[in-house]
Write a protein that holds these residues in place. Sequence first.
Motif, PDB file in Angstrom:
ATOM      1  N   GLY A 135       0.717  -1.195   0.002  1.00 51.55           N
ATOM      2  CA  GLY A 135      -0.220  -0.035   0.165  1.00 51.55           C
ATOM      3  C   GLY A 135       0.716   1.211   0.100  1.00 51.55           C
ATOM      4  N   SER A 136       2.147   0.984   0.078  1.00 54.90           N
ATOM      5  CA  SER A 136       3.015   2.350  -0.018  1.00 54.90           C
ATOM      6  C   SER A 136       4.133   2.051  -0.750  1.00 54.90           C
ATOM      7  CB  SER A 136       3.461   2.684   1.501  1.00 54.90           C
ATOM      8  OG  SER A 136       4.297   1.830   2.106  1.00 54.90           O
ATOM      9  N   GLY A 137       4.561   3.160  -1.278  1.00 53.36           N
ATOM     10  CA  GLY A 137       5.979   3.093  -2.116  1.00 53.36           C
ATOM     11  C   GLY A 137       6.163   4.281  -2.772  1.00 53.36           C
ATOM     12  N   VAL A 138       7.025   4.336  -3.897  1.00 52.03           N
ATOM     13  CA  VAL A 138       7.624   5.289  -4.437  1.00 52.03           C
ATOM     14  C   VAL A 138       6.741   5.784  -5.850  1.00 52.03           C
ATOM     15  CG1 VAL A 138       9.961   5.164  -3.962  1.00 52.03           C
ATOM     16  CG2 VAL A 138       9.186   4.088  -5.909  1.00 52.03           C
ATOM     17  N   LEU A 147      14.790   7.565  -4.209  1.00 55.58           N
ATOM     18  CA  LEU A 147      15.654   6.625  -3.274  1.00 55.58           C
ATOM     19  C   LEU A 147      16.739   7.473  -2.611  1.00 55.58           C
ATOM     20  CD1 LEU A 147      16.647   3.953  -6.060  1.00 55.58           C
ATOM     21  CD2 LEU A 147      15.089   3.850  -4.029  1.00 55.58           C
ATOM     22  N   GLY A 148      16.947   8.962  -2.894  1.00 58.74           N
ATOM     23  CA  GLY A 148      18.003   9.657  -2.182  1.00 58.74           C
ATOM     24  C   GLY A 148      17.468  10.317  -1.039  1.00 58.74           C
ATOM     25  N   THR A 149      16.343   9.778  -0.486  1.00 65.15           N
ATOM     26  CA  THR A 149      15.785  10.288   0.830  1.00 65.15           C
ATOM     27  C   THR A 149      16.683  10.180   2.001  1.00 65.15           C
ATOM     28  OG1 THR A 149      13.626  10.537   2.007  1.00 65.15           O
ATOM     29  CG2 THR A 149      14.468   8.251   1.229  1.00 65.15           C
ATOM     30  N   SER A 150      16.269  10.698   3.147  1.00 69.29           N
ATOM     31  CA  SER A 150      17.249  10.544   4.418  1.00 69.29           C
ATOM     32  C   SER A 150      17.481   9.067   4.628  1.00 69.29           C
ATOM     33  CB  SER A 150      16.503  11.097   5.527  1.00 69.29           C
ATOM     34  OG  SER A 150      16.251  12.503   5.426  1.00 69.29           O
ATOM     35  N   GLY A 151      18.814   8.900   4.711  1.00 71.48           N
ATOM     36  CA  GLY A 151      19.183   7.418   5.132  1.00 71.48           C
ATOM     37  C   GLY A 151      20.125   6.800   3.929  1.00 71.48           C
ATOM     38  N   LEU A 182      16.722   3.877   8.950  1.00 72.48           N
ATOM     39  CA  LEU A 182      15.788   4.485   8.526  1.00 72.48           C
ATOM     40  C   LEU A 182      15.437   4.723   7.192  1.00 72.48           C
ATOM     41  CD1 LEU A 182      15.777   7.269  11.476  1.00 72.48           C
ATOM     42  CD2 LEU A 182      14.556   5.108  11.562  1.00 72.48           C
ATOM     43  N   TRP A 183      16.390   4.253   6.575  1.00 75.35           N
ATOM     44  CA  TRP A 183      16.066   4.531   4.925  1.00 75.35           C
ATOM     45  C   TRP A 183      14.823   4.007   4.587  1.00 75.35           C
ATOM     46  CZ3 TRP A 183      16.367   1.384   0.439  1.00 75.35           C
ATOM     47  CH2 TRP A 183      16.665   1.850  -0.342  1.00 75.35           C
ATOM     48  N   TRP A 184      14.701   2.638   4.516  1.00 74.48           N
ATOM     49  CA  TRP A 184      13.411   2.246   4.075  1.00 74.48           C
ATOM     50  C   TRP A 184      12.069   2.941   4.751  1.00 74.48           C
ATOM     51  CZ3 TRP A 184      12.551  -0.846   0.115  1.00 74.48           C
ATOM     52  CH2 TRP A 184      11.322  -1.504   0.032  1.00 74.48           C
ATOM     53  N   LYS A 185      12.026   3.368   5.825  1.00 73.33           N
ATOM     54  CA  LYS A 185      10.815   4.001   6.372  1.00 73.33           C
ATOM     55  C   LYS A 185      10.716   5.138   5.722  1.00 73.33           C
ATOM     56  CE  LYS A 185       9.406   6.006  10.706  1.00 73.33           C
ATOM     57  NZ  LYS A 185       9.649   6.173  12.156  1.00 73.33           N
TER      58      LYS A 185
END
Length: 260
Positions: A135-138, A147-151, A182-185
């Motif tokens: 139910g969630s994703g990019v 993909l370059g988000t925090s983590g 925390l990257w995947w979160k």
Amino acid sequence: ARADAAVRLLPQLAAWLKEDSQEVLLVGHSHGGNVLALLAQAIQPPPTQPPWPDAVASLYRGRAGQRLWQEFLHAQEELRRQQSWRRLWLVTLGTPVRYAWPDWAQQRLLHLLFRTPEGQEPRHLEDFRRMSWNGSGVWLGDVIQQLGTSGSNFPPGLPSPSLWQAEWKLAQLLDPHDRWLLWWKHLTQSNHWPRQGWLLVVDYGTRERELYLRGLLGHAAYTRIGWLPWHMKHWAHWVQQAQVKQRDPQEVVSFGPVSR
């Protein structure tokens, strides 16, 4: 590396603005946009003092390093004194949402993001396709930007205590949630849309979708030479809008062409 790029760019910017009285448009692709965020923080008008330069000051040692650091400090003071930010316009292309932008940049900042719409005429940010993980994703389009988000940061490559200390200080100041655990979160729960500045969401069409893997999962679409005239036209249109219209930058979202 982004902080170092901002340190090196600021004296060049000061030289450009000194030689030419015209306004300057700075464009940053990917994390180059976050370099511009650090640069914008560095010339934030007083009384606000950007804390990040203090975190890296100890890295500029030796004759060359000290000279570069003094050039940075001189350029910083000069740009603040002359309120040179009034002559700057900032554009990011596929920049991961990481760092805050100063107040002065809100009406002078434009983000371009590649997204694939669900239909032909999307009207809201939710009208784009997503890859679903429970139910969630990019969003489909520029996946690397998400993909370059925090983590996602790589640790410093050199075994230097001062470098690692500077990295730790920068993380606390700029992005305290930047931890691999925390990257995947962040990837699955963050919305990846910029909350500061103007936003232009672009569908670069079927050609980019066909070249998806070769185009770095949509991240290279902004850099195609064939899109440069279209980009420049819309950048100019945006500057004209921003000069005559004061509004909430997130009030309206514009969309690019469905096909090239």
